[in-house]
Write a protein that holds these residues in place. Structure first.
Motif, PDB file in Angstrom:
ATOM      1  N   LYS A  24      -2.602   5.148  16.506  1.00 52.97           N
ATOM      2  CA  LYS A  24      -3.099   4.845  14.916  1.00 52.97           C
ATOM      3  C   LYS A  24      -2.557   3.220  14.688  1.00 52.97           C
ATOM      4  O   LYS A  24      -3.426   2.522  14.233  1.00 52.97           O
ATOM      5  CB  LYS A  24      -2.439   5.623  14.068  1.00 52.97           C
ATOM      6  CG  LYS A  24      -3.417   5.411  12.644  1.00 52.97           C
ATOM      7  CD  LYS A  24      -2.704   6.223  11.708  1.00 52.97           C
ATOM      8  CE  LYS A  24      -3.230   5.843  10.150  1.00 52.97           C
ATOM      9  NZ  LYS A  24      -2.507   6.653   9.032  1.00 52.97           N
ATOM     10  N   ALA A  45      -7.780  -3.629   3.323  1.00 55.45           N
ATOM     11  CA  ALA A  45      -6.843  -2.307   3.446  1.00 55.45           C
ATOM     12  C   ALA A  45      -6.687  -1.814   4.758  1.00 55.45           C
ATOM     13  O   ALA A  45      -7.292  -2.175   5.672  1.00 55.45           O
ATOM     14  CB  ALA A  45      -7.363  -1.439   2.159  1.00 55.45           C
ATOM     15  N   SER A  46      -5.835  -0.605   4.715  1.00 58.46           N
ATOM     16  CA  SER A  46      -5.871  -0.078   6.009  1.00 58.46           C
ATOM     17  C   SER A  46      -5.410  -0.997   7.274  1.00 58.46           C
ATOM     18  O   SER A  46      -6.110  -0.970   8.151  1.00 58.46           O
ATOM     19  CB  SER A  46      -7.245   0.849   6.555  1.00 58.46           C
ATOM     20  OG  SER A  46      -7.116   1.627   7.686  1.00 58.46           O
ATOM     21  N   ASN A  54      -3.654   5.758  -3.206  1.00 57.72           N
ATOM     22  CA  ASN A  54      -4.524   6.396  -3.107  1.00 57.72           C
ATOM     23  C   ASN A  54      -4.187   7.933  -3.083  1.00 57.72           C
ATOM     24  O   ASN A  54      -3.018   8.165  -3.206  1.00 57.72           O
ATOM     25  CB  ASN A  54      -5.446   6.182  -1.839  1.00 57.72           C
ATOM     26  CG  ASN A  54      -4.608   6.318  -0.487  1.00 57.72           C
ATOM     27  OD1 ASN A  54      -3.935   7.483  -0.464  1.00 57.72           O
ATOM     28  ND2 ASN A  54      -4.947   5.804   0.487  1.00 57.72           N
ATOM     29  N   ARG A 107      -2.802  -1.840   9.724  1.00 57.09           N
ATOM     30  CA  ARG A 107      -1.462  -1.013  10.531  1.00 57.09           C
ATOM     31  C   ARG A 107      -0.483  -1.716  11.252  1.00 57.09           C
ATOM     32  O   ARG A 107       0.390  -1.269  11.562  1.00 57.09           O
ATOM     33  CB  ARG A 107      -2.172  -0.090  11.522  1.00 57.09           C
ATOM     34  CG  ARG A 107      -2.630   1.235  11.062  1.00 57.09           C
ATOM     35  CD  ARG A 107      -3.878   1.076  10.416  1.00 57.09           C
ATOM     36  NE  ARG A 107      -4.797   2.349   9.725  1.00 57.09           N
ATOM     37  CZ  ARG A 107      -5.380   3.076  10.664  1.00 57.09           C
ATOM     38  NH1 ARG A 107      -5.559   2.726  12.038  1.00 57.09           N
ATOM     39  NH2 ARG A 107      -6.175   4.053  10.337  1.00 57.09           N
ATOM     40  N   ARG A 142      -9.328   1.845   9.650  1.00 56.97           N
ATOM     41  CA  ARG A 142     -10.073   2.894  10.051  1.00 56.97           C
ATOM     42  C   ARG A 142     -11.467   2.407  10.705  1.00 56.97           C
ATOM     43  O   ARG A 142     -12.292   3.158  11.482  1.00 56.97           O
ATOM     44  CB  ARG A 142     -10.358   3.648   8.536  1.00 56.97           C
ATOM     45  CG  ARG A 142      -8.787   4.369   8.237  1.00 56.97           C
ATOM     46  CD  ARG A 142      -9.470   5.471   7.205  1.00 56.97           C
ATOM     47  NE  ARG A 142      -8.135   5.588   6.355  1.00 56.97           N
ATOM     48  CZ  ARG A 142      -8.073   6.361   5.455  1.00 56.97           C
ATOM     49  NH1 ARG A 142      -9.147   7.084   5.133  1.00 56.97           N
ATOM     50  NH2 ARG A 142      -6.716   6.678   4.873  1.00 56.97           N
ATOM     51  N   PHE A 162     -11.744  -1.330   4.925  1.00 49.07           N
ATOM     52  CA  PHE A 162     -10.600  -0.671   5.635  1.00 49.07           C
ATOM     53  C   PHE A 162     -10.731  -1.067   7.189  1.00 49.07           C
ATOM     54  O   PHE A 162     -11.160  -0.325   8.087  1.00 49.07           O
ATOM     55  CB  PHE A 162     -11.046   1.018   5.677  1.00 49.07           C
ATOM     56  CG  PHE A 162     -10.435   1.490   4.265  1.00 49.07           C
ATOM     57  CD1 PHE A 162     -10.568   0.944   3.131  1.00 49.07           C
ATOM     58  CD2 PHE A 162      -9.874   2.723   4.375  1.00 49.07           C
ATOM     59  CE1 PHE A 162      -9.868   1.699   2.027  1.00 49.07           C
ATOM     60  CE2 PHE A 162      -9.278   3.557   3.155  1.00 49.07           C
ATOM     61  CZ  PHE A 162      -9.405   2.680   2.069  1.00 49.07           C
ATOM     62  N   LEU A 186      -1.632   8.910  -0.542  1.00 46.25           N
ATOM     63  CA  LEU A 186      -0.104   8.292  -0.846  1.00 46.25           C
ATOM     64  C   LEU A 186       0.629   8.934  -2.138  1.00 46.25           C
ATOM     65  O   LEU A 186       1.586   9.351  -2.022  1.00 46.25           O
ATOM     66  CB  LEU A 186      -0.375   6.849  -1.024  1.00 46.25           C
ATOM     67  CG  LEU A 186      -1.047   6.063   0.152  1.00 46.25           C
ATOM     68  CD1 LEU A 186      -1.317   4.497  -0.299  1.00 46.25           C
ATOM     69  CD2 LEU A 186       0.336   5.730   1.306  1.00 46.25           C
ATOM     70  N   THR A 218      -3.532  -5.519   1.791  1.00 47.06           N
ATOM     71  CA  THR A 218      -2.590  -4.468   1.218  1.00 47.06           C
ATOM     72  C   THR A 218      -1.895  -3.833   2.545  1.00 47.06           C
ATOM     73  O   THR A 218      -2.641  -3.564   3.512  1.00 47.06           O
ATOM     74  CB  THR A 218      -3.248  -3.563   0.179  1.00 47.06           C
ATOM     75  OG1 THR A 218      -1.822  -2.549  -0.236  1.00 47.06           O
ATOM     76  CG2 THR A 218      -4.121  -3.024   0.903  1.00 47.06           C
ATOM     77  N   ASP A 274       0.806  -1.385   0.093  1.00 46.65           N
ATOM     78  CA  ASP A 274      -0.126  -0.037  -0.039  1.00 46.65           C
ATOM     79  C   ASP A 274       0.962   1.266  -0.045  1.00 46.65           C
ATOM     80  O   ASP A 274       1.295   1.717   0.773  1.00 46.65           O
ATOM     81  CB  ASP A 274      -0.836  -0.005   1.074  1.00 46.65           C
ATOM     82  CG  ASP A 274      -1.998   0.967   0.960  1.00 46.65           C
ATOM     83  OD1 ASP A 274      -2.515   1.168   0.142  1.00 46.65           O
ATOM     84  OD2 ASP A 274      -2.578   1.267   2.292  1.00 46.65           O
TER      85      ASP A 274
HETATM   86  O1  G3P Z   1      -5.596   1.228   1.636  1.00 46.22           O
HETATM   87  C1  G3P Z   1      -5.895   2.222   2.122  1.00 46.22           C
HETATM   88  C2  G3P Z   1      -4.983   2.792   3.383  1.00 46.22           C
HETATM   89  O2  G3P Z   1      -4.026   3.660   2.524  1.00 46.22           O
HETATM   90  C3  G3P Z   1      -5.541   3.769   4.394  1.00 46.22           C
HETATM   91  O3  G3P Z   1      -4.721   3.312   5.353  1.00 46.22           O
HETATM   92  O4  G3P Z   1      -3.770   3.751   7.699  1.00 46.22           O
HETATM   93  O5  G3P Z   1      -4.452   5.746   6.420  1.00 46.22           O
HETATM   94  O6  G3P Z   1      -6.217   4.020   7.055  1.00 46.22           O
HETATM   95  P1  G3P Z   1      -4.757   4.109   6.802  1.00 46.22           P
END
Ligand code: G3P
Length: 258
Positions: A164, A205-206, A28, A208, A149, A146, A31, A225, A6
Motif C-alpha cells: 500500500k 486525498a489517499s 471518513n 501514502r 487508491r 483519491f 478513520l 491531506t 487525514d
Molecule cells: O482521505 C481519504 C483517505 O483516508 C483514504 O486513504 O490510504 O485508505 O486510500 P487510503
C-alpha cells in the motif's frame, strides 16, 4: 498550498495542531471507526472535540446516508448537533443504492442542495476528472481525488504486485492506464486542469508517502491531506540524521550548557 491531516484521532490532531503545521482535517467513516474506541466519547462529542481543537479551521465530516433526502437531513443534523462553524460536509460523488452496484446521482443533487444553503461540501471518492467537474458544477467547495487508491486500481487491474505504501511513478507504467489516467498524480493534475475556471479547490486525498505529497503539490493541488505518519516522515532524511550525529559529537559541554 494547504496541508491537512487525514485522521479522526484526537491525539494526532492535537499534536499536529500544536506544531502549527495543519490547515484542516479530513475524516471518513473508516478513520472514525478506528478513533472512537480510543477517545471513549460518543460520536457527537468526538466530532465536536475535533472541531474545537481545529479552532475554526475546516473539518470534513462524511455523510453515511445514501439518498438525497436522507443526506440533506443528516448534514443538517450533524451541523446542529456538533454545533461548530468549521464543519465541511463530505459527500460521495456517486452513491450506491442498498449497498449494491446500482448507482445514483443523489450525491450530486445533495451537493447542490447543501451548497445553496451555504454549507461547504467536500466531494469524496473522486476517480475521474469528470466526477470532479460534476461536483464543481453542482457547487462543491472541494473535490477529493483519491491519489493512492487510483494507483492501487491501476496496479490491481494490471496485476502488478505492491504494498500500500509503495511509490507509484507519476508518469505511470507502460500500457497501464484507466481511460486515459496513468497514475494517481495524473488524476490530481487532470482535476486541477479541468477545474481551472471554477471556485472549487482540489484536495488531494489517499496520499501514502512523502514523494506523492510533493508531486501533488507540484501538479497544483490546492490542498493535500495526509495521514499522521506521512506528516512525521516529512522531517526525515538520512543526511539530516547523519549531520545531527556529527553536530552532537562536536558540541562541547560548555556549548551545550550555553
Ligand atoms: O482521505 C481519504 C483517505 O483516508 C483514504 O486513504 O490510504 O485508505 O486510500 P487510503
Amino acid at each position: 498550498m494547504k496541508l491537512y491531516l487525514d485522521s479522526a484521532n484526537i491525539k494526532e490532531v492535537e499534536t499536529m495542531m500544536s506544531y502549527g503545521i495543519i490547515d484542516g482535517v479530513t475524516t471518513n467513516p473508516s478513520l472514525l471507526k478506528k478513533a472512537l474506541p480510543i477517545s471513549g466519547l460518543n460520536i457527537t462529542q468526538h466530532l465536536r472535540k475535533l472541531c474545537k481543537i481545529m479552532k475554526g479551521k475546516p473539518v470534513s465530516i462524511e455523510l453515511t446516508q445514501r439518498t438525497h433526502k436522507e443526506m440533506v437531513k443528516q448534514a443538517r443534523n450533524i451541523i446542529q448537533k456538533v454545533k461548530c462553524n468549521n464543519i465541511v460536509i463530505k459527500v460521495p460523488v456517486c452513491t450506491i443504492i442498498n449497498g449494491k452496484e446500482t448507482f445514483s446521482m443523489d450525491g450530486i443533487k445533495t451537493i447542490k442542495s447543501l451548497s445553496e444553503c451555504n454549507i461547504e461540501v467536500n466531494t469524496t471518492l473522486i476517480f475521474t476528472p469528470e466526477q470532479a467537474l460534476l461536483a464543481a458544477k453542482a457547487g462543491a467547495k472541494y473535490v477529493s481525488p483519491f491519489t493512492g487508491r487510483m494507483d492501487d486500481y491501476l496496479r490491481d487491474t494490471h496485476r502488478i504486485k505492491y504494498d500500500k505504501k509503495d511509490y507509484y511513478p507519476f508518469q505511470g507504467k507502460k500500457n497501464v492506464e484507466d481511460e486515459g489516467i496513468i497514475s494517481g498524480i495524473d488524476l490530481v493534475q487532470q482535476c486541477v486542469e479541468i477545474l481551472e475556471s471554477y471556485n472549487t479547490e482540489v484536495l488531494a486525498a489517499s496520499v501514502r508517502n512523502t514523494q506523492q505529497l510533493r508531486e501533488c503539490s507540484i501538479v497544483g493541488a490546492d490542498i493535500i491531506t495526509v495521514p499522521y505518519t506521512v506528516l512525521q516522515l516529512m522531517v526525515v532524511h538520512p543526511k539530516t540524521m547523519q549531520g545531527m550525529k556529527q553536530f552532537d559529537k562536536d558540541s562541547s559541554e560548555e556549548y551545550k550548557a550555553l
